[in-house]
Design an enzyme around this catalytic site. Structure first.
Site, PDB file in Angstrom:
ATOM      1  N   GLU A  40       8.706   5.216   2.940  1.00  0.00           N
ATOM      2  CA  GLU A  40       9.809   4.948   3.850  1.00  0.00           C
ATOM      3  C   GLU A  40      11.123   5.016   3.072  1.00  0.00           C
ATOM      4  O   GLU A  40      11.244   4.444   1.990  1.00  0.00           O
ATOM      5  CB  GLU A  40       9.621   3.570   4.473  1.00  0.00           C
ATOM      6  N   LYS A  71      11.320   4.650  11.296  1.00  0.00           N
ATOM      7  CA  LYS A  71      10.803   4.977   9.956  1.00  0.00           C
ATOM      8  C   LYS A  71       9.411   4.386   9.706  1.00  0.00           C
ATOM      9  O   LYS A  71       8.518   5.076   9.218  1.00  0.00           O
ATOM     10  CB  LYS A  71      11.753   4.450   8.872  1.00  0.00           C
ATOM     11  N   THR A  72       9.257   3.111  10.011  1.00  0.00           N
ATOM     12  CA  THR A  72       8.001   2.438   9.670  1.00  0.00           C
ATOM     13  C   THR A  72       6.835   3.012  10.464  1.00  0.00           C
ATOM     14  O   THR A  72       5.769   3.294   9.905  1.00  0.00           O
ATOM     15  CB  THR A  72       8.130   0.928   9.914  1.00  0.00           C
TER      16      THR A  72
END
Length: 457
Positions: A164, A120-121
């Protein structure tokens, strides 16, 4: 409650220095709100907060609220916190950070929310970078520091926000994006979800809260299961299989194991890409980011350039230095799938030997995925395991770091970071990689190793 941002102007953040809090406060102050905050310790984040003229109080006291009309608290702030108690006594509304994030995101017509058990990051950072490079001026809330902006969030002036979307305790169900991304769906946070079926159900619900399009990993069976029955949205698939709308082909590692590949859309070759970050898992992250950017009309050549110049985010295979031929790096990997991806990439980067220092993160995850962790840790040449970081748990699982070490032939156990530092500095040789891994504070061990090498120099 959702209309509360239309009725208040003065908002107080408890724990404003938190990585998830600061970007929201920054966005709100740029939208004309009066922000104040409190925290318990000084940090670089607080220093940044103060540059916006936000008053920050050290320690939590009732009088810090002043004339606040709304209180926002992070998940770590308990109900008996003095400021939360004071808010209830004064009948000031209080909401948790994820709820506020959902309110903020809904105020952007072009909201992009990036979900997935892994990646995700990095992917949120990639999309943010591509849009910034293309002059789209997005706002962003990222789970790690983006080196190009020196922070983990930004307040843009356009109608676009990149965010996110974390699945833990169903936090991402506070979000209603225009475009959602599902990178992968894997068994994690089983202390909350109990089983994979429940995780898939939550990702399905997240997808149904999307208004325009879902960008999804077409190679991941669980991600595909999460979309079953959804037929009112545009589904945009990416992956390595040519059945996907966007896929990578002619994959070949370049110097330093950076990935080179061609991107094909709807059967038509678009461009050749050389990523600035290593690993097969990052090909998937790059494809997701490419698909999102293309959906929003960013020119292909601009996307290609951004993918090449992007060097990653904080604690994602972050190179901390080179000392007498030894490379020291740090990575956030804390799940077997993440460990496998990161360690596989490390083993193909041309180092003589790889020393993996792993800090297990939570008793529940270590106990429930013990054999998977052991399998992942057979990949590097050497493994050093530290004490399990309990985080929010007590050891009702009766699991210990030594249980993991016994399952990995190349592993040793060292309880503390100073012991690990002594051990690895004594053993590592020129040409080796020392890589710390974990979702906790194992980066402190990496910093100790770097400091020792600097002192030797």
């Amino acid at each position: 409650m959702d209309d509360i941002l239309s009725r208040v102007k003065k908002i107080h953040f408890i724990g404003i220095g938190g990585s998830g809090m600061c970007p929201i406060a920054e966005i709100l102050i740029h939208r004309g709100y009066q922000i104040s905050g409190s925290d318990n310790s000084e940090s670089d984040t607080l220093a940044r907060v103060r540059t916006y003229g936000i008053p920050v109080y050290m320690g939590q006291k009732a009088e810090n609220l002043h004339d606040a009309e709304l209180v926002v608290y992070s998940a770590a702030i308990k109900e008996d916190n003095p400021e939360r108690v004071a808010a209830r006594e004064r009948k000031i509304p209080e909401i948790e950070r994820s709820v506020m994030l959902g309110m903020v995101v809904r105020r952007y017509p072009d909201s992009i929310c990036v979900s997935g058990t892994h990646g995700k990051t990095t992917t949120t950072g990639l999309i943010t970078t591509i849009l910034m490079d293309a002059g789209r001026d997005p706002s962003a809330v990222i789970g790690g520091k983006l080196p190009s902006i020196g922070t983990n969030g930004r307040a843009g002036h356009s109608g676009t926000i990149v965010c996110e979307a974390c699945e833990y305790v169903d936090t991402f169900l506070q979000l209603y994006p225009a475009v959602s991304v599902i990178l992968n769906v894997d068994a994690d946070h089983l202390d909350y979800f109990k089983n994979l079926s429940n995780i898939i159900k939550s990702f399905h619900q997240f997808a149904t809260q999307t208004s325009r399009a879902v960008v999804v990993n077409g190679d991941d069976l669980n991600s595909q299961k999460a979309l079953e029955g959804i037929d009112n949205l545009e589904i945009i698939t990416f992956g390595l299989d040519p059945k996907n709308r966007y896929y990578a082909t002619n994959i070949a590692p370049t110097k330093g194991a950076k990935e080179n590949f061609d991107i094909v859309k709807d059967g038509t070759p678009l461009c050749n890409v050389t990523l600035g970050i290593p690993g097969k898992h990052n090909i998937y992250n790059a494809l997701a980011a490419f698909a999102v950017a293309d959906y929003f009309g960013v020119p292909v050549e601009s996307i290609k350039k951004s993918l090449h110049t992007f060097t990653g985010v904080h604690r994602r295979f972050e190179i901390l230095g080179h000392f007498d031929g030894i490379t020291v790096a740090d990575d956030f990997a804390h799940h077997p799938t993440e460990l496998t991806a990161t360690l596989s990439a490390a083993m193909h980067m041309g180092f003589h030997e790889v020393w993996a220092i792993f800090q297990p993160h939570t008793f529940s995850r270590t106990a429930m995925l013990l054999d998977d962790f052991a399998k992942a840790l057979t990949i590097p040449d050497h493994v050093i395991v530290s004490e399990i970081l309990p985080v929010r748990e007590t050891n009702t699982y009766h699991i210990y770091a030594e249980d993991l070490v016994k399952k990995v032939p190349s592993a040793v156990y060292r309880k503390t970071f100073p012991e690990i530092t002594d051990y690895v500095i004594e053993k590592a040789k020129p040409g080796d990689l020392i890589l710390t891994l974990g979702g906790g504070d194992v980066y402190k061990c990496a910093n100790q190793i770097v400091k020792r090498y600097q002192e030797k120099a």
